[in-house]
Motif scaffolding. Sequence first.
Motif, PDB file in Angstrom:
ATOM      1  N   GLN A  83       0.840  -1.196   0.000  1.00  0.00           N
ATOM      2  CA  GLN A  83       0.000   0.000   0.000  1.00  0.00           C
ATOM      3  C   GLN A  83       0.878   1.250   0.000  1.00  0.00           C
ATOM      4  OE1 GLN A  83      -3.181   0.000  -0.452  1.00  0.00           O
ATOM      5  NE2 GLN A  83      -3.551  -2.198  -0.143  1.00  0.00           N
ATOM      6  N   VAL A  85       2.282   4.709   1.548  1.00  0.00           N
ATOM      7  CA  VAL A  85       2.689   5.059   2.912  1.00  0.00           C
ATOM      8  C   VAL A  85       2.392   6.533   3.162  1.00  0.00           C
ATOM      9  CG1 VAL A  85       4.605   5.110   4.557  1.00  0.00           C
ATOM     10  CG2 VAL A  85       4.510   3.327   2.801  1.00  0.00           C
ATOM     11  N   TYR A 122      -4.042   1.980   3.763  1.00  0.00           N
ATOM     12  CA  TYR A 122      -2.722   2.623   3.716  1.00  0.00           C
ATOM     13  C   TYR A 122      -1.846   2.073   4.830  1.00  0.00           C
ATOM     14  CZ  TYR A 122      -4.673   5.345   7.594  1.00  0.00           C
ATOM     15  OH  TYR A 122      -5.250   5.714   8.786  1.00  0.00           O
ATOM     16  N   ILE A 123      -0.547   2.309   4.675  1.00  0.00           N
ATOM     17  CA  ILE A 123       0.432   1.990   5.711  1.00  0.00           C
ATOM     18  C   ILE A 123       0.844   3.313   6.359  1.00  0.00           C
ATOM     19  CG2 ILE A 123       2.746   1.089   6.183  1.00  0.00           C
ATOM     20  CD1 ILE A 123       2.379  -0.789   3.786  1.00  0.00           C
ATOM     21  N   ALA A 145      -5.500   2.327   9.601  1.00  0.00           N
ATOM     22  CA  ALA A 145      -4.261   1.860   8.978  1.00  0.00           C
ATOM     23  C   ALA A 145      -4.316   0.348   8.781  1.00  0.00           C
ATOM     24  CB  ALA A 145      -3.058   2.244   9.829  1.00  0.00           C
ATOM     25  N   GLY A 147      -1.429  -1.294   8.123  1.00  0.00           N
ATOM     26  CA  GLY A 147      -0.134  -1.702   8.667  1.00  0.00           C
ATOM     27  C   GLY A 147       0.585  -0.477   9.189  1.00  0.00           C
ATOM     28  N   SER A 191       2.911  -4.796  12.131  1.00  0.00           N
ATOM     29  CA  SER A 191       3.758  -3.606  12.250  1.00  0.00           C
ATOM     30  C   SER A 191       5.226  -4.019  12.273  1.00  0.00           C
ATOM     31  CB  SER A 191       3.410  -2.810  13.515  1.00  0.00           C
ATOM     32  OG  SER A 191       3.455  -3.634  14.668  1.00  0.00           O
ATOM     33  N   MET A 216       4.938  -5.188   2.727  1.00  0.00           N
ATOM     34  CA  MET A 216       5.256  -5.967   3.924  1.00  0.00           C
ATOM     35  C   MET A 216       4.867  -7.411   3.626  1.00  0.00           C
ATOM     36  SD  MET A 216       3.516  -3.243   6.600  1.00  0.00           S
ATOM     37  CE  MET A 216       4.116  -3.952   8.126  1.00  0.00           C
TER      38      MET A 216
END
Length: 532
Positions: A83, A85, A122-123, A145, A147, A191, A216
């Motif tokens: 995604q 950031v 989104y991250i 979020a 991540g 995370s 990730m």
Amino acid sequence: MTAASYALTIFLYLNSLATSTLAQDSSGDDYDPANERVNNEPEGAVTTSKLQVHVPKTLTKAGGYDHREALFGIPPYGASLTQNVYYTEADICDSNAIDSRSGYPIRAKDDNGNMLPWPSPYILMVDRGGCTFVQKVRNAQRVGAAGVIIADNACLCQYSNVCHSDPGHDCEIREPIMADDGSGADISIPSFLMFKQDADLVKAELMANHPVRMEMTWSLPAPDDRVEYELWTTPTDIISRDFQRDFKEAAVALGNRAYFTPQMYIYDGLRSGCISMEGENECYNLCTNNGRYCATDPDNDLDRGISGADVVGESLRRMCIWQNYGAANGVGAEWWDYINEFMYRCNTEEYFTNKQCIKDAMNHAKIDSDKIDQCMTDSGGVEEDKENVMLEAQLTAKDKSGVVILPAMYVNRVSIRGSLEFPTVFKAICAGYLADTTPEVCATCAQCPDIKSCITNGYCGSKKLQESVSTTNMIYAMAGLSAVFCLFSFIQHRRYERQMQAQVKGIIAEYMPLDQEQIQNTAVSDEDGEFT
């Protein structure tokens, strides 16, 4: 304070040092208990995740970026999260003060002149510091979020030549650990902690209002067609009870394609200061074998209830049951049965050490209690002032594993993050097989909404429903359609017959008057005897 209470306090303090500093986000002094590994991974474990930047291409790094996984949250093993950031300069420690319309890159404005919020999914990248890792990730989860990337604010001392810590932060000798502060069970998003020298590059790109897209990824080592998994727990551990109660069916279904090892977590009394210089037991009923093997008191009361020594004794019993009924095949159906029977019958203050209750539990699990008693005695027992070979082996395994937080589950020597739940562990096991060697039960049930029922029944509920529709129900449906068609044909036929009859009658009715008139015109008159 009594001597017993004082001993309990000292023992708990010594053993709490192993985890008390691990959850602190703002500290770099992560304690290394008794020279154990501080990353909570088994010795020789491999990295199970990858962090990569795909946009901009200038930040893409061969092999990905070095990072550390959180010891909480639920990573999607065998999957990835890719995604855009977004970076916020706020510490997001206060959930009520998070402004999703701030941060970088700068976005378009709405009709009111306010910048649009971070577009989901989104991250979120946020700086380390101000509160625990768990609190930061929880708050990020609350604002949507998918991540979180924690950007470190201090450099590792070994990279001081290429990295500069933020003002007020010295370099760190040890790598920080994203540990659970004890409240992270509600966190479901993953995370990572990104080291400062790398995080600074990403932040600079974002603050220049350039898009950054990260990936990730999570995986498990897949060395062969058999997965090895182990559970670290204690007989009084509350969190792992449901898992131990439910997972037998999965262990049996996996069969020889998976090898389970139950590990009992005990403390080294010598390291914990429970043996005095004179060789006396300083921790009273917290330990067995004159202070050698110890466990915490589950009710924190040395004068009553279940003692630490009782926990050690039950741990040894479970180790002997596994050695005799599970070690050979790695399934241990009888071991799982005993755990269930013990929790049902004996897991109370009154019956925890009751010999008859324990014997009944073993009998119901089809375990030879005499064989287990002999195993406990032969290993060294728990009463005398001497070593117990099985408990010594367990201490050695604990040192090698580096486990400091209970319960802990490992699959192929990799720590499984998140809460200890049936679906999480089963999916992790299924993700640990070499390609094209996944067992049928994994292919059938790993993606099923109700994994446990799927394993029990041998099929996924929705799939069986589809199969039933396409076979038996389809036959009934076709038969019904045929009956309806025949009935429709019969009705149409009768209707057609009625219409034909009506038409015939109409024709006959139309010609009947002509027939009668002709009969009258050709009749013979009596008067003239002629045809008229």
